[in-house]
Design a protein around this motif. Structure first.
Motif, PDB file in Angstrom:
ATOM      1  N   ARG A  55       0.784  -1.215  -0.037  1.00  0.00           N
ATOM      2  CA  ARG A  55       0.055  -0.059  -0.163  1.00  0.00           C
ATOM      3  C   ARG A  55       0.761   1.329   0.121  1.00  0.00           C
ATOM      4  O   ARG A  55       1.759   1.357   0.818  1.00  0.00           O
ATOM      5  CB  ARG A  55      -1.049   0.050   1.111  1.00  0.00           C
ATOM      6  CG  ARG A  55      -1.721   1.030   1.227  1.00  0.00           C
ATOM      7  CD  ARG A  55      -2.813   1.288   2.523  1.00  0.00           C
ATOM      8  NE  ARG A  55      -3.444   2.426   2.678  1.00  0.00           N
ATOM      9  CZ  ARG A  55      -4.143   2.735   3.732  1.00  0.00           C
ATOM     10  NH1 ARG A  55      -4.609   1.678   4.734  1.00  0.00           N
ATOM     11  NH2 ARG A  55      -4.690   3.866   3.516  1.00  0.00           N
ATOM     12  N   ASP A  56       0.599   2.233  -0.636  1.00  0.00           N
ATOM     13  CA  ASP A  56       1.191   3.330  -0.811  1.00  0.00           C
ATOM     14  C   ASP A  56       0.605   4.294   0.011  1.00  0.00           C
ATOM     15  O   ASP A  56      -0.479   4.584  -0.074  1.00  0.00           O
ATOM     16  CB  ASP A  56       1.250   3.954  -2.476  1.00  0.00           C
ATOM     17  CG  ASP A  56       1.912   3.167  -3.508  1.00  0.00           C
ATOM     18  OD1 ASP A  56       1.659   3.152  -4.612  1.00  0.00           O
ATOM     19  OD2 ASP A  56       2.790   2.523  -2.805  1.00  0.00           O
ATOM     20  N   TYR A  57       1.627   5.219   0.693  1.00  0.00           N
ATOM     21  CA  TYR A  57       1.095   6.395   1.591  1.00  0.00           C
ATOM     22  C   TYR A  57       1.971   7.617   1.146  1.00  0.00           C
ATOM     23  O   TYR A  57       2.927   7.614   0.754  1.00  0.00           O
ATOM     24  CB  TYR A  57       1.672   5.923   3.152  1.00  0.00           C
ATOM     25  CG  TYR A  57       0.813   4.748   3.813  1.00  0.00           C
ATOM     26  CD1 TYR A  57       1.413   3.538   3.219  1.00  0.00           C
ATOM     27  CD2 TYR A  57      -0.051   4.940   4.245  1.00  0.00           C
ATOM     28  CE1 TYR A  57       0.963   2.517   4.043  1.00  0.00           C
ATOM     29  CE2 TYR A  57      -0.823   4.038   4.922  1.00  0.00           C
ATOM     30  CZ  TYR A  57      -0.078   2.707   4.965  1.00  0.00           C
ATOM     31  OH  TYR A  57      -0.770   1.364   5.339  1.00  0.00           O
ATOM     32  N   TRP A  58       0.961   8.533   0.934  1.00  0.00           N
ATOM     33  CA  TRP A  58       1.595   9.933   0.441  1.00  0.00           C
ATOM     34  C   TRP A  58       1.277  11.081   1.385  1.00  0.00           C
ATOM     35  O   TRP A  58       0.389  11.033   1.988  1.00  0.00           O
ATOM     36  CB  TRP A  58       0.649   9.996  -0.848  1.00  0.00           C
ATOM     37  CG  TRP A  58       0.795   9.331  -1.953  1.00  0.00           C
ATOM     38  CD1 TRP A  58       0.061   8.155  -2.239  1.00  0.00           C
ATOM     39  CD2 TRP A  58       1.669   9.426  -3.110  1.00  0.00           C
ATOM     40  NE1 TRP A  58       0.422   7.610  -3.346  1.00  0.00           N
ATOM     41  CE2 TRP A  58       1.652   8.325  -3.873  1.00  0.00           C
ATOM     42  CE3 TRP A  58       2.860  10.244  -3.452  1.00  0.00           C
ATOM     43  CZ2 TRP A  58       2.442   8.155  -5.078  1.00  0.00           C
ATOM     44  CZ3 TRP A  58       3.620  10.098  -4.563  1.00  0.00           C
ATOM     45  CH2 TRP A  58       3.245   9.060  -5.379  1.00  0.00           C
ATOM     46  N   GLY A  59       2.303  11.843   1.222  1.00  0.00           N
ATOM     47  CA  GLY A  59       2.054  13.270   2.144  1.00  0.00           C
ATOM     48  C   GLY A  59       1.034  14.304   1.159  1.00  0.00           C
ATOM     49  O   GLY A  59       0.605  13.613   0.330  1.00  0.00           O
ATOM     50  N   GLN A  60       0.810  15.353   1.853  1.00  0.00           N
ATOM     51  CA  GLN A  60      -0.055  16.273   1.231  1.00  0.00           C
ATOM     52  C   GLN A  60       0.689  16.954   0.004  1.00  0.00           C
ATOM     53  O   GLN A  60      -0.061  17.767  -0.783  1.00  0.00           O
ATOM     54  CB  GLN A  60      -0.661  17.321   2.193  1.00  0.00           C
ATOM     55  CG  GLN A  60       0.168  18.103   2.534  1.00  0.00           C
ATOM     56  CD  GLN A  60       1.540  18.086   3.415  1.00  0.00           C
ATOM     57  OE1 GLN A  60       1.620  16.693   3.953  1.00  0.00           O
ATOM     58  NE2 GLN A  60       2.375  18.977   3.582  1.00  0.00           N
ATOM     59  N   GLY A  61       1.802  17.005   0.112  1.00  0.00           N
ATOM     60  CA  GLY A  61       2.495  17.705  -0.882  1.00  0.00           C
ATOM     61  C   GLY A  61       2.967  19.200  -0.838  1.00  0.00           C
ATOM     62  O   GLY A  61       2.408  19.746   0.279  1.00  0.00           O
ATOM     63  N   THR A  62       3.947  19.623  -1.090  1.00  0.00           N
ATOM     64  CA  THR A  62       4.471  20.908  -1.173  1.00  0.00           C
ATOM     65  C   THR A  62       4.932  21.439  -2.390  1.00  0.00           C
ATOM     66  O   THR A  62       5.577  21.155  -3.271  1.00  0.00           O
ATOM     67  CB  THR A  62       5.821  20.982  -0.345  1.00  0.00           C
ATOM     68  OG1 THR A  62       6.195  22.446   0.213  1.00  0.00           O
ATOM     69  CG2 THR A  62       6.998  20.129  -0.651  1.00  0.00           C
ATOM     70  N   GLN A  63       4.346  22.771  -2.761  1.00  0.00           N
ATOM     71  CA  GLN A  63       4.656  23.261  -4.035  1.00  0.00           C
ATOM     72  C   GLN A  63       6.034  24.040  -4.124  1.00  0.00           C
ATOM     73  O   GLN A  63       6.533  24.461  -3.443  1.00  0.00           O
ATOM     74  CB  GLN A  63       3.756  24.456  -4.055  1.00  0.00           C
ATOM     75  CG  GLN A  63       3.554  25.408  -5.660  1.00  0.00           C
ATOM     76  CD  GLN A  63       3.185  24.664  -6.764  1.00  0.00           C
ATOM     77  OE1 GLN A  63       2.297  23.814  -6.841  1.00  0.00           O
ATOM     78  NE2 GLN A  63       3.878  24.450  -7.572  1.00  0.00           N
ATOM     79  N   VAL A  64       6.519  23.596  -5.268  1.00  0.00           N
ATOM     80  CA  VAL A  64       7.781  24.211  -5.766  1.00  0.00           C
ATOM     81  C   VAL A  64       7.393  24.823  -7.046  1.00  0.00           C
ATOM     82  O   VAL A  64       7.297  24.451  -8.035  1.00  0.00           O
ATOM     83  CB  VAL A  64       9.131  23.316  -5.971  1.00  0.00           C
ATOM     84  CG1 VAL A  64      10.101  23.825  -6.516  1.00  0.00           C
ATOM     85  CG2 VAL A  64       9.351  22.681  -4.550  1.00  0.00           C
ATOM     86  N   THR A  65       7.950  26.307  -6.978  1.00  0.00           N
ATOM     87  CA  THR A  65       7.704  27.102  -8.269  1.00  0.00           C
ATOM     88  C   THR A  65       9.157  27.650  -8.537  1.00  0.00           C
ATOM     89  O   THR A  65       9.672  28.530  -7.567  1.00  0.00           O
ATOM     90  CB  THR A  65       6.722  28.266  -7.971  1.00  0.00           C
ATOM     91  OG1 THR A  65       5.448  27.475  -7.666  1.00  0.00           O
ATOM     92  CG2 THR A  65       6.415  28.940  -9.411  1.00  0.00           C
ATOM     93  N   VAL A  66       9.541  27.606  -9.685  1.00  0.00           N
ATOM     94  CA  VAL A  66      10.743  28.237 -10.116  1.00  0.00           C
ATOM     95  C   VAL A  66      10.606  29.249 -11.376  1.00  0.00           C
ATOM     96  O   VAL A  66      10.030  28.914 -12.234  1.00  0.00           O
ATOM     97  CB  VAL A  66      11.858  27.004 -10.702  1.00  0.00           C
ATOM     98  CG1 VAL A  66      13.119  27.591 -11.070  1.00  0.00           C
ATOM     99  CG2 VAL A  66      11.897  25.839  -9.638  1.00  0.00           C
ATOM    100  N   SER A  67      10.991  30.411 -11.313  1.00  0.00           N
ATOM    101  CA  SER A  67      10.650  31.542 -12.146  1.00  0.00           C
ATOM    102  C   SER A  67      11.806  31.706 -12.846  1.00  0.00           C
ATOM    103  O   SER A  67      13.154  31.420 -12.545  1.00  0.00           O
ATOM    104  CB  SER A  67      10.641  32.680 -11.252  1.00  0.00           C
ATOM    105  OG  SER A  67      11.243  32.905 -10.720  1.00  0.00           O
ATOM    106  N   SER A  68      11.646  32.090 -14.285  1.00  0.00           N
ATOM    107  CA  SER A  68      12.652  32.076 -15.146  1.00  0.00           C
ATOM    108  C   SER A  68      13.390  33.577 -15.026  1.00  0.00           C
ATOM    109  O   SER A  68      12.730  34.569 -14.763  1.00  0.00           O
ATOM    110  CB  SER A  68      12.245  31.828 -16.505  1.00  0.00           C
ATOM    111  OG  SER A  68      11.005  32.645 -16.772  1.00  0.00           O
TER     112      SER A  68
END
Length: 115
Positions: A102-115
């Motif tokens: 069974r896979d367990y996942w976190g809620q995630g964290t956003q990464v945004t890279v601007s150019s």
């Protein structure tokens, strides 16, 4: 019960660095392979890096040489050090553990890279 909590995401300019953390609950951690995945808008979730219980790591070709995954078993934490970030690294980053199929996942964290 397995719970995973990610942190460390944010907005960074291209060429910059971020370090993501994932704290795991439960006594399973030190014996478990842990993964980082990411999902960009409109794309499928993809494996970025993994670390075995013994500390061996594997990386997607797209991040080799730029990202480093590590673990601290005393803190039940895995890290993803991301250097030389590119706009195409923009995504939500997720920590994952697999226990008894069974896979367990976190809620995630956003990464945004601007150019």
């Amino acid at each position: 019960q397995v719970q995973l909590v990610e942190s460390g995401g944010g907005l960074v300019q291209a060429g910059g660095s971020l370090r993501l953390s994932c704290v795991a609950s439960g006594s399973f951690f030190s014996r478990n392979t842990m993964d980082w995945h990411r999902q960009a808008p409109g794309k499928q979730r993809e494996l970025v890096a993994s670390v075995t219980s013994g500390g061996s790591t594997n990386y997607a070709d797209s991040v080799k040489g730029r990202f480093t995954m590590s673990r601290d078993n005393a803190q039940n934490t895995v890290y993803l050090q991301m250097n030389s970030l590119k706009p195409e690294d923009t995504a939500v980053y997720y920590c994952k553990a697999t226990r008894f199929g069974r896979d367990y996942w976190g809620q995630g964290t956003q990464v945004t890279v601007s150019s």
